[in-house]
Design a protein around this motif. Sequence first.
Motif, mmCIF file in Angstrom:
data_model
loop_
_atom_site.group_PDB
_atom_site.id
_atom_site.type_symbol
_atom_site.label_atom_id
_atom_site.label_comp_id
_atom_site.label_asym_id
_atom_site.label_seq_id
_atom_site.Cartn_x
_atom_site.Cartn_y
_atom_site.Cartn_z
ATOM 1 N N VAL A 135 -7.412 -25.084 -31.492
ATOM 2 C CA VAL A 135 -7.542 -25.989 -32.631
ATOM 3 C C VAL A 135 -8.924 -26.628 -32.568
ATOM 4 C CG1 VAL A 135 -6.636 -28.072 -33.736
ATOM 5 C CG2 VAL A 135 -5.067 -26.447 -32.663
ATOM 6 N N PHE A 136 -9.594 -26.711 -33.719
ATOM 7 C CA PHE A 136 -10.933 -27.295 -33.770
ATOM 8 C C PHE A 136 -10.873 -28.689 -34.379
ATOM 9 C CE2 PHE A 136 -11.870 -22.857 -33.279
ATOM 10 C CZ PHE A 136 -13.018 -22.840 -32.494
ATOM 11 N N ALA A 137 -11.429 -29.645 -33.635
ATOM 12 C CA ALA A 137 -11.548 -31.016 -34.104
ATOM 13 C C ALA A 137 -13.029 -31.355 -34.224
ATOM 14 C CB ALA A 137 -10.869 -31.983 -33.139
ATOM 15 N N TYR A 143 -9.876 -35.523 -32.736
ATOM 16 C CA TYR A 143 -9.230 -35.205 -31.460
ATOM 17 C C TYR A 143 -7.944 -36.013 -31.324
ATOM 18 C CZ TYR A 143 -13.038 -32.539 -29.143
ATOM 19 O OH TYR A 143 -13.961 -31.602 -28.764
ATOM 20 N N GLU A 144 -8.018 -37.272 -31.687
ATOM 21 C CA GLU A 144 -6.839 -38.150 -31.594
ATOM 22 C C GLU A 144 -5.658 -37.566 -32.346
ATOM 23 O OE1 GLU A 144 -4.710 -41.474 -30.408
ATOM 24 O OE2 GLU A 144 -6.872 -41.399 -30.053
ATOM 25 N N ALA A 145 -5.938 -36.975 -33.505
ATOM 26 C CA ALA A 145 -4.868 -36.414 -34.329
ATOM 27 C C ALA A 145 -4.332 -35.102 -33.763
ATOM 28 C CB ALA A 145 -5.376 -36.201 -35.759
ATOM 29 N N GLU A 146 -5.149 -34.367 -33.010
ATOM 30 C CA GLU A 146 -4.746 -33.031 -32.569
ATOM 31 C C GLU A 146 -4.176 -32.990 -31.154
ATOM 32 O OE1 GLU A 146 -4.460 -30.511 -34.321
ATOM 33 O OE2 GLU A 146 -5.675 -30.898 -36.107
ATOM 34 N N VAL A 147 -4.619 -33.875 -30.274
ATOM 35 C CA VAL A 147 -4.159 -33.832 -28.889
ATOM 36 C C VAL A 147 -2.762 -34.422 -28.809
ATOM 37 C CG1 VAL A 147 -4.592 -34.635 -26.533
ATOM 38 C CG2 VAL A 147 -6.514 -33.962 -28.002
ATOM 39 N N ASP A 148 -1.831 -33.624 -28.304
ATOM 40 C CA ASP A 148 -0.433 -34.062 -28.205
ATOM 41 C C ASP A 148 0.198 -33.462 -26.958
ATOM 42 O OD1 ASP A 148 0.100 -31.380 -28.823
ATOM 43 O OD2 ASP A 148 0.401 -31.793 -30.957
ATOM 44 N N VAL A 169 -17.141 -38.920 -24.037
ATOM 45 C CA VAL A 169 -16.385 -38.107 -23.091
ATOM 46 C C VAL A 169 -15.310 -38.909 -22.376
ATOM 47 C CG1 VAL A 169 -16.558 -36.709 -21.003
ATOM 48 C CG2 VAL A 169 -18.285 -36.481 -22.798
ATOM 49 N N ALA A 170 -15.635 -40.092 -21.867
ATOM 50 C CA ALA A 170 -14.643 -40.883 -21.129
ATOM 51 C C ALA A 170 -13.465 -41.251 -22.027
ATOM 52 C CB ALA A 170 -15.296 -42.134 -20.560
ATOM 53 N N GLU A 171 -13.754 -41.539 -23.280
ATOM 54 C CA GLU A 171 -12.685 -41.857 -24.236
ATOM 55 C C GLU A 171 -11.783 -40.649 -24.455
ATOM 56 O OE1 GLU A 171 -12.608 -42.497 -29.045
ATOM 57 O OE2 GLU A 171 -14.091 -43.644 -27.904
ATOM 58 N N LEU A 172 -12.378 -39.475 -24.559
ATOM 59 C CA LEU A 172 -11.586 -38.258 -24.749
ATOM 60 C C LEU A 172 -10.819 -37.897 -23.483
ATOM 61 C CD1 LEU A 172 -14.068 -36.144 -26.867
ATOM 62 C CD2 LEU A 172 -12.030 -37.360 -27.643
ATOM 63 N N ARG A 178 -3.642 -39.048 -21.199
ATOM 64 C CA ARG A 178 -2.465 -39.733 -21.733
ATOM 65 C C ARG A 178 -1.391 -38.740 -22.159
ATOM 66 N NH1 ARG A 178 -3.722 -42.639 -27.116
ATOM 67 N NH2 ARG A 178 -3.139 -40.595 -27.936
ATOM 68 N N GLU A 179 -1.831 -37.573 -22.631
ATOM 69 C CA GLU A 179 -0.890 -36.550 -23.090
ATOM 70 C C GLU A 179 -0.630 -35.474 -22.039
ATOM 71 O OE1 GLU A 179 0.800 -36.803 -25.735
ATOM 72 O OE2 GLU A 179 -0.285 -38.435 -26.738
ATOM 73 N N GLY A 180 -1.143 -35.691 -20.831
ATOM 74 C CA GLY A 180 -0.900 -34.738 -19.758
ATOM 75 C C GLY A 180 -1.796 -33.512 -19.785
ATOM 76 N N ALA A 181 -2.895 -33.574 -20.540
ATOM 77 C CA ALA A 181 -3.841 -32.462 -20.625
ATOM 78 C C ALA A 181 -5.032 -32.699 -19.704
ATOM 79 C CB ALA A 181 -4.311 -32.277 -22.066
ATOM 80 N N GLU A 182 -5.842 -31.669 -19.532
ATOM 81 C CA GLU A 182 -7.065 -31.777 -18.743
ATOM 82 C C GLU A 182 -8.274 -31.718 -19.665
ATOM 83 O OE1 GLU A 182 -6.352 -30.090 -14.333
ATOM 84 O OE2 GLU A 182 -6.370 -28.523 -15.882
ATOM 85 N N LEU A 183 -9.405 -32.263 -19.181
ATOM 86 C CA LEU A 183 -10.624 -32.297 -19.976
ATOM 87 C C LEU A 183 -11.696 -31.424 -19.342
ATOM 88 C CD1 LEU A 183 -11.984 -33.752 -22.462
ATOM 89 C CD2 LEU A 183 -13.096 -35.195 -20.755
ATOM 90 N N PHE A 184 -12.269 -30.531 -20.176
ATOM 91 C CA PHE A 184 -13.368 -29.659 -19.777
ATOM 92 C C PHE A 184 -14.617 -30.110 -20.522
ATOM 93 C CE2 PHE A 184 -16.196 -26.082 -19.952
ATOM 94 C CZ PHE A 184 -15.979 -25.359 -18.782
#
Length: 379
Positions: A135-137, A143-148, A169-172, A178-184
């Motif tokens: 998904v492209f944000a 991003y807020e709307a797509e990350v779940d 970046v830190a905000e993302l 918060r949703e249990g995902a990882e950040l690259f």
Amino acid sequence: MNGRAATATAVAGPAEFRAAFPMLERTVHLAGCSLGPRSTALDTAMDAMLEAMTGTEAPWHLFEEQVSLARERFASLIGARAEQIALVPSASVGAYQIASTVEWRERPKVVTTPLEFPSLAHVWLAQRPRGAQVVFAGEPEEYEAEVDGRTRLVSVPMTGYQDSLRMPVAELARLAHREGAELFVDAYQAVGVEPVDVGRLDCDYLVAGTSKYLLGLPGLAFLYARTPDRAEREPSLTGWFGRPDPFSFDPRILDFPDTASRYQTGTAAVPACYAAVAGLGLIARTDPVRVQEHIRGLTALAAELLAAQGEHVRDIAPERRGAHVGIVDPDPAGLAEALADRGVMVSPRGDVVRVSFHYYNRAEDVENLCAALRSHRIS
């Protein structure tokens, strides 16, 4: 504070830093976002590599020292430990190494952005046969709307390669975690020209290469992994330097270390490692906060003067602008060639000519750019 800055033996100012690049006396180098300028440190490093090859003993032990030193210097620069850093041939391979270790079935979403360098976005798209949903944000609120709860990976450039838009970046990272995902994070257009601290960013992975603002050569990138021993799968692309003991030479055993070296493959590009040590050595003598402040002054000056003489400058808020300014032009490649004929090196990408700055640049470079543009526009 970035650990590297605290241990530097001497902090260089812009003039002292510039002195390491004699070519700048005859070339206005505004293309660091593509390839850094040649330095005396780079020349010395290449001479040392060639000298190592002239003896009667194979120089592999000397080459391996450079590999280790490159890893250590990059780790120090970004506030990481050496065992969290893998040497890979490119940012694309670094992204693939992470993608290949992810199970996509239960959490299939990858949230990325059109600002992503295409090479990395292509890696995520290539995971679709394995079950990934890409998904492209755009802006952070998208991003807020797509990350779940179905999101496995959030990917973001620290600074966009085309428009130089800096991302929060830190905000993302907070959103992803918060949703249990990882950040690259792709920090290729940021590391070397602003503070980059993986602890403050709170990212899980970060990739950056040596050929741009780190003042080295193409052929080498670094992959940071916060907890490499917790990967869901073993990497599917591997090689002998991905083993706990590369020198065991046992083709029957495929084992992986708990460190980031599990993501490595074959022998690293030796010339690029020598160049990386040289470039990182130059960067280590700077204060990244001062570097960023210096560059902000130059980008603000460039945006102001370029707009004043009628150039269409990509509109980016100063606080969100990275190390380059984009000039919109119907023929970016042609404009770059015309400026090169006038002694000014820039980098075209898409519909813009990127005018990038480093600690070695000065206000006269902006003035020379403007003069070259005026000359070209009336010719």
